[in-house]
Design an enzyme around this catalytic site. Structure first.
Site, short mmCIF file in Angstrom:
data_model
loop_
_atom_site.label_atom_id
_atom_site.label_comp_id
_atom_site.label_asym_id
_atom_site.label_seq_id
_atom_site.Cartn_x
_atom_site.Cartn_y
_atom_site.Cartn_z
N ARG A 225 0.86 -1.18 0.00
CA ARG A 225 0.00 0.00 0.00
C ARG A 225 0.90 1.23 0.00
O ARG A 225 1.99 1.22 0.58
CB ARG A 225 -0.91 0.04 1.24
CG ARG A 225 -2.06 -0.95 1.21
CD ARG A 225 -3.12 -0.60 0.16
NE ARG A 225 -4.24 -1.53 0.16
CZ ARG A 225 -4.39 -2.57 -0.67
NH1 ARG A 225 -3.48 -2.82 -1.60
NH2 ARG A 225 -5.46 -3.34 -0.60
N HIS A 273 -1.21 0.52 -9.42
CA HIS A 273 -1.89 -0.43 -8.53
C HIS A 273 -2.43 -1.61 -9.36
O HIS A 273 -3.62 -1.93 -9.30
CB HIS A 273 -3.01 0.24 -7.74
CG HIS A 273 -3.37 -0.54 -6.51
ND1 HIS A 273 -3.73 0.05 -5.32
CD2 HIS A 273 -3.43 -1.88 -6.27
CE1 HIS A 273 -4.00 -0.88 -4.41
NE2 HIS A 273 -3.82 -2.08 -4.98
P1 NAP Z 1 -1.35 -11.73 4.66
O1 NAP Z 1 -1.49 -13.12 4.16
O2 NAP Z 1 -2.28 -11.27 5.72
O3 NAP Z 1 0.15 -11.57 5.17
C1 NAP Z 1 0.58 -10.44 5.85
C2 NAP Z 1 1.99 -10.66 6.37
O4 NAP Z 1 2.45 -9.43 6.96
C3 NAP Z 1 2.07 -11.73 7.45
O5 NAP Z 1 3.27 -12.46 7.33
C4 NAP Z 1 2.09 -10.91 8.74
O6 NAP Z 1 2.76 -11.51 9.83
C5 NAP Z 1 2.89 -9.71 8.29
N1 NAP Z 1 2.63 -8.57 9.16
C6 NAP Z 1 1.46 -7.93 9.41
N2 NAP Z 1 1.63 -6.94 10.31
C7 NAP Z 1 2.93 -6.97 10.66
C8 NAP Z 1 3.72 -6.23 11.57
N3 NAP Z 1 3.19 -5.24 12.31
N4 NAP Z 1 5.02 -6.54 11.69
C9 NAP Z 1 5.57 -7.55 10.96
N5 NAP Z 1 4.87 -8.31 10.06
C10 NAP Z 1 3.57 -8.00 9.93
O7 NAP Z 1 -1.47 -10.69 3.47
P2 NAP Z 1 -1.21 -10.96 1.92
O8 NAP Z 1 -2.35 -11.69 1.32
O9 NAP Z 1 0.16 -11.53 1.77
O10 NAP Z 1 -1.29 -9.45 1.35
C11 NAP Z 1 -0.42 -8.44 1.81
C12 NAP Z 1 -0.88 -7.09 1.28
O11 NAP Z 1 -0.60 -6.98 -0.11
C13 NAP Z 1 -2.38 -6.82 1.36
O12 NAP Z 1 -2.76 -6.44 2.66
C14 NAP Z 1 -2.54 -5.71 0.36
O13 NAP Z 1 -2.38 -4.46 1.00
C15 NAP Z 1 -1.39 -5.93 -0.63
N6 NAP Z 1 -1.85 -6.30 -1.98
C16 NAP Z 1 -1.53 -5.49 -3.02
C17 NAP Z 1 -1.91 -5.84 -4.30
C18 NAP Z 1 -1.53 -4.99 -5.49
O14 NAP Z 1 -1.98 -5.24 -6.60
N7 NAP Z 1 -0.69 -4.01 -5.32
C19 NAP Z 1 -2.63 -7.03 -4.53
C20 NAP Z 1 -2.94 -7.82 -3.44
C21 NAP Z 1 -2.55 -7.44 -2.16
P3 NAP Z 1 2.24 -12.88 10.49
O15 NAP Z 1 2.57 -13.95 9.46
O16 NAP Z 1 3.04 -13.00 11.72
O17 NAP Z 1 0.76 -12.71 10.70
C1 GLV Z 2 -5.16 -5.25 -4.01
O1 GLV Z 2 -4.62 -4.23 -3.78
C2 GLV Z 2 -5.58 -6.19 -3.01
O2 GLV Z 2 -5.52 -5.85 -1.81
O3 GLV Z 2 -6.02 -7.30 -3.37
#
Ligand code: NAP
Ligand code: GLV
Length: 310
Positions: A225, A273
């Protein structure tokens, strides 16, 4: 009972088709045409939807984000009290992000910016060959997306490190957590990839201090983000050479204003994005599964921890 969809009109039609393909009996309402508020039992929404508006539906029992991120749903006033929120965990969304991460790690690793600049000057010049095994990649966030990116980068031969909130173990990945782990990992990251959720703890995490911890001339990739990066401080780090290049998919605000210095910066590669875009037909089965569970009182899947913010 009905499902409320809310996103851009074109995408809304794709979602409607995808959900009906999973369950032709669904009653789908496209926001703002919600009809009787009492009929709405679930809301499947993206970033533009105002959470205060969802308080109009007295029988709402499930909110689903149309993406992996939920920061847009949790910012004040947040979801209506007592209504659970689910996110997407989707193989195609993960695949898209893995591709974006690999593309941009390789872009910097293989000196693509330098070769494009040489090409523009019609100069035939060979640069020193990069060594994959000594280009260390640190990943902030080892969840669905960070974990998959780590596996793909490991398979290419990069040394991979990851940082999460709770301690983690992943084959081949050097895992860190907590503030000390953050500093240690950044100090060793020749490439830093941010795939964290945006929460109060992670907002502004890529600031002057963090960027200063990186080895001089490191690269930054952010597809999480825009709020993770303090944009002026990244610009200063790019100007000083502390950060040698950045691949940025997310910004604050979005769209990024056309006069922002990132647009024309020679060391910044931007995408709008679009690192990974939800494909409704791929995501619909889990949404319908959750609807069935909500109706029958079974445990929901892909639930968000509202306290943790992701
Ligand atoms: P996820 O499965 O919830 O994984 C989040 C990771 O971040 C976990 O390993 C978590 O730790 C870690 N984390 C959260 N808070 C933390 C903190 N305070 N300190 C250290 N580590 C922390 O999320 P995801 O599915 O991988 O997605 C991540 C993000 O990508 C989304 O929230 C979204 O904002 C972004 N995204 C962007 C796009 C795009 O097109 N640009 C597309 C999809 C998603 P734990 O393992 O210990 O819980
Ligand atoms: C895209 O930004 C997502 O959070 O899936």
């Amino acid at each position: 009972m009905a499902v409320l969809l809310s996103t851009k009109p074109a995408t809304m039609e794709d979602w409607r088709t995808a959900l009906l393909a999973e369950d032709p009996g669904l009653d789908i309402r496209m926001f703002p045409d919600a009809g009787d508020p009492a009929a709405i039992e679930a809301a499947v929404v993206w970033t533009s939807h105002d959470m205060a508006e969802l308080r109009r539906y007295p029988n709402l029992r499930l909110i689903v984000s149309m993406g992996a991120g939920v920061d847009h749903l949790l910012r004040p006033p947040g979801p209506p009290p007592g209504v659970p929120v689910a996110r997407l965990k989707d193989a195609r969304l993960t695949q898209g992000m893995t591709e974006w991460a690999v593309l941009n790690v390789l872009r910097f690793h293989r000196q693509d910016l330098e070769y494009r600049a040489l090409q523009a000057e019609r100069r035939w010049e060979e640069l020193p060959a990069p060594e994959t095994s000594s280009r260390r990649v640190g990943i902030l966030g080892l969840g669905e997306l960070g974990g998959a990116a780590a596996a793909a980068l490991l398979a290419l031969g990069f040394p991979v490190m990851g940082w999460s909130r709770a301690p983690k173990q992943r084959p081949g990945v050097e895992c860190f957590h907590g503030p000390v782990g953050f500093d240690t990992m950044l100090g060793r990251s020749d490439v830093l990839l941010c795939l964290l959720p945006l929460t109060p703890e992670t907002r502004g995490i890529l600031n002057r201090r963090a960027l200063g911890l990186l080895p001089r001339g490191a690269y930054l990739l952010n597809a999480a983000r825009g709020g993770h990066v303090v944009q002026e401080e990244l610009l200063a780090a790019l100007e000083s050479g502390q950060v040698a290049g950045a691949a940025l998919d997310v910004f604050e605000p979005e769209p990024l204003p056309s006069d922002h210095p990132f647009w024309a910066h020679p060391r910044v590669v931007m995408t709008p994005h679009a690192a990974s875009i939800t494909i409704p037909s791929s995501a619909a089965p889990q949404v319908v599964e959750n609807l069935r569970r909500a109706r029958t009182g079974r445990p929901l899947i892909n639930l968000v921890d509202l306290g943790a913010g992701y």
